[in-house]
Design a protein around this motif. Structure first.
Motif, short mmCIF file in Angstrom:
data_model
loop_
_atom_site.label_atom_id
_atom_site.label_comp_id
_atom_site.label_asym_id
_atom_site.label_seq_id
_atom_site.Cartn_x
_atom_site.Cartn_y
_atom_site.Cartn_z
N GLY A 31 0.83 -1.19 0.00
CA GLY A 31 0.00 0.00 0.00
C GLY A 31 0.87 1.24 0.00
N PHE A 32 0.25 2.37 0.33
CA PHE A 32 0.94 3.64 0.36
C PHE A 32 0.67 4.34 1.68
CE2 PHE A 32 0.72 2.77 -4.12
CZ PHE A 32 1.91 3.27 -4.62
N ALA A 33 1.65 5.07 2.18
CA ALA A 33 1.52 5.86 3.41
C ALA A 33 1.93 7.29 3.11
CB ALA A 33 2.39 5.28 4.51
N GLU A 34 1.09 8.24 3.53
CA GLU A 34 1.41 9.65 3.30
C GLU A 34 2.59 10.06 4.16
OE1 GLU A 34 -1.63 12.81 2.48
OE2 GLU A 34 -0.98 13.42 4.48
N ARG A 35 3.59 10.70 3.53
CA ARG A 35 4.79 11.15 4.23
C ARG A 35 4.78 12.65 4.51
NH1 ARG A 35 5.50 6.72 6.47
NH2 ARG A 35 6.34 5.06 5.20
N PHE A 36 4.24 13.45 3.59
CA PHE A 36 4.16 14.89 3.83
C PHE A 36 3.17 15.53 2.86
CE2 PHE A 36 7.44 14.47 0.63
CZ PHE A 36 7.32 15.59 -0.18
N THR A 37 2.73 16.74 3.19
CA THR A 37 1.87 17.52 2.31
C THR A 37 2.54 18.87 2.07
OG1 THR A 37 0.61 18.48 4.13
CG2 THR A 37 -0.24 16.44 3.16
N CYS A 38 2.20 19.49 0.95
CA CYS A 38 2.75 20.81 0.65
C CYS A 38 1.89 21.48 -0.41
CB CYS A 38 4.21 20.71 0.20
SG CYS A 38 4.46 19.84 -1.34
N ARG A 39 2.20 22.74 -0.69
CA ARG A 39 1.53 23.51 -1.73
C ARG A 39 2.14 23.14 -3.07
NH1 ARG A 39 -2.99 25.08 0.16
NH2 ARG A 39 -3.14 26.67 -1.41
N ALA A 40 1.33 23.21 -4.13
CA ALA A 40 1.80 22.83 -5.47
C ALA A 40 1.09 23.66 -6.53
CB ALA A 40 1.55 21.34 -5.71
N GLY A 41 1.70 23.69 -7.70
CA GLY A 41 1.09 24.31 -8.88
C GLY A 41 1.04 23.28 -9.99
N VAL A 66 6.49 21.83 -6.97
CA VAL A 66 6.50 22.14 -5.54
C VAL A 66 7.83 22.81 -5.20
CG1 VAL A 66 4.97 20.20 -4.99
CG2 VAL A 66 7.44 19.91 -4.80
N ARG A 67 7.86 23.47 -4.06
CA ARG A 67 9.12 24.06 -3.61
C ARG A 67 10.13 22.96 -3.30
NH1 ARG A 67 9.59 29.32 -1.95
NH2 ARG A 67 7.67 30.49 -1.81
N SER A 68 11.38 23.23 -3.58
CA SER A 68 12.45 22.28 -3.29
C SER A 68 12.68 22.25 -1.77
CB SER A 68 13.73 22.69 -4.01
OG SER A 68 14.75 21.76 -3.75
N SER A 69 12.72 21.04 -1.23
CA SER A 69 13.01 20.83 0.19
C SER A 69 13.67 19.47 0.32
CB SER A 69 11.73 20.88 1.02
OG SER A 69 10.92 19.76 0.73
N SER A 70 14.15 19.16 1.50
CA SER A 70 14.77 17.84 1.70
C SER A 70 13.73 16.75 1.46
CB SER A 70 15.36 17.72 3.10
OG SER A 70 14.36 17.91 4.09
N GLN A 71 12.47 17.01 1.79
CA GLN A 71 11.41 16.02 1.58
C GLN A 71 11.10 15.85 0.09
OE1 GLN A 71 8.47 17.89 4.14
NE2 GLN A 71 8.61 16.16 5.55
N SER A 72 10.92 16.96 -0.63
CA SER A 72 10.56 16.85 -2.04
C SER A 72 11.70 16.29 -2.89
CB SER A 72 10.09 18.20 -2.59
OG SER A 72 11.12 19.16 -2.56
N VAL A 95 11.08 12.88 -12.14
CA VAL A 95 11.35 13.90 -11.14
C VAL A 95 12.53 14.74 -11.63
CG1 VAL A 95 12.00 14.35 -8.74
CG2 VAL A 95 10.63 12.32 -9.30
N SER A 96 12.37 16.07 -11.66
CA SER A 96 13.49 16.91 -12.10
C SER A 96 13.45 18.26 -11.39
CB SER A 96 13.47 17.10 -13.61
OG SER A 96 12.26 17.67 -14.02
N PRO A 97 14.60 18.67 -10.82
CA PRO A 97 14.66 20.01 -10.22
C PRO A 97 14.68 21.07 -11.32
CG PRO A 97 16.79 18.90 -10.07
CD PRO A 97 15.83 17.92 -10.67
N THR A 98 14.15 22.25 -11.01
CA THR A 98 14.18 23.34 -11.99
C THR A 98 15.60 23.88 -12.09
OG1 THR A 98 13.57 24.94 -10.29
CG2 THR A 98 11.77 23.98 -11.59
N ALA A 99 15.85 24.66 -13.12
CA ALA A 99 17.20 25.19 -13.36
C ALA A 99 17.70 26.05 -12.20
CB ALA A 99 17.22 26.00 -14.65
N ASP A 100 16.80 26.77 -11.54
CA ASP A 100 17.22 27.62 -10.41
C ASP A 100 17.26 26.87 -9.09
OD1 ASP A 100 14.55 27.29 -9.79
OD2 ASP A 100 14.05 29.42 -9.84
N ARG A 101 16.91 25.60 -9.09
CA ARG A 101 16.92 24.69 -7.94
C ARG A 101 15.98 25.13 -6.81
NH1 ARG A 101 23.23 24.21 -7.23
NH2 ARG A 101 22.77 26.37 -6.88
N GLY A 102 15.05 26.02 -7.11
CA GLY A 102 14.09 26.47 -6.11
C GLY A 102 12.85 25.61 -6.05
N TYR A 103 12.63 24.83 -7.12
CA TYR A 103 11.44 24.00 -7.21
C TYR A 103 11.81 22.62 -7.73
CZ TYR A 103 9.05 28.46 -6.81
OH TYR A 103 8.63 29.69 -6.36
#
Length: 114
Positions: A31-41, A66-72, A95-103
């Motif tokens: 199955g799946f277990a939720e690890r975290f929630t965040c804002r997204a576009g 989503v914003r880049s974080s240790s979780q994302s 999965v790919s980080p954006t060029a500015d590494r902010g997202y």
């Protein structure tokens, strides 16, 4: 998502990691277990032939940012994303980080088996 930056992150999503546990009879339950929630576009994909063919099969491809974080940054293609408002489940294809590494951008697909 016409605007860029944090103001475009108007959705709320949950990230679920695959887990396996005992069923008490010597087998396992997956199955799946939720690890975290965040804002997204959401960035909806329109173009190519493969995107149009997938829509005919009831599948929808889009990018979830989503914003880049240790979780994302720890999320892999084994995980899935759940829209907290609509309940839509998205399988992560890339999965790919954006060029500015902010997202972090997740290429996702809904309407397919997990």
């Amino acid at each position: 998502m016409a605007q860029k930056g944090a103001g475009a992150l108007i959705e709320r999503v949950g990230f679920e990691e695959p887990v396996a546990g005992s069923d008490g009879g010597g087998g396992t339950l997956d199955g799946f277990a939720e690890r975290f929630t965040c804002r997204a576009g959401y960035i909806h994909l329109r173009g190519g032939e493969s995107v149009l063919a997938a829509r005919l099969a009831g599948q929808h491809s889009q990018i979830i940012r989503v914003r880049s974080s240790s979780q994302s940054r720890a999320v892999t293609t084994d995980w899935r994303i759940v829209d907290k408002r609509a309940g839509t489940v998205f399988n992560i294809r890339d999965v790919s980080p954006t060029a500015d590494r902010g997202y972090v951008d997740f290429l996702c697909q809904s309407g397919v088996a997990t």
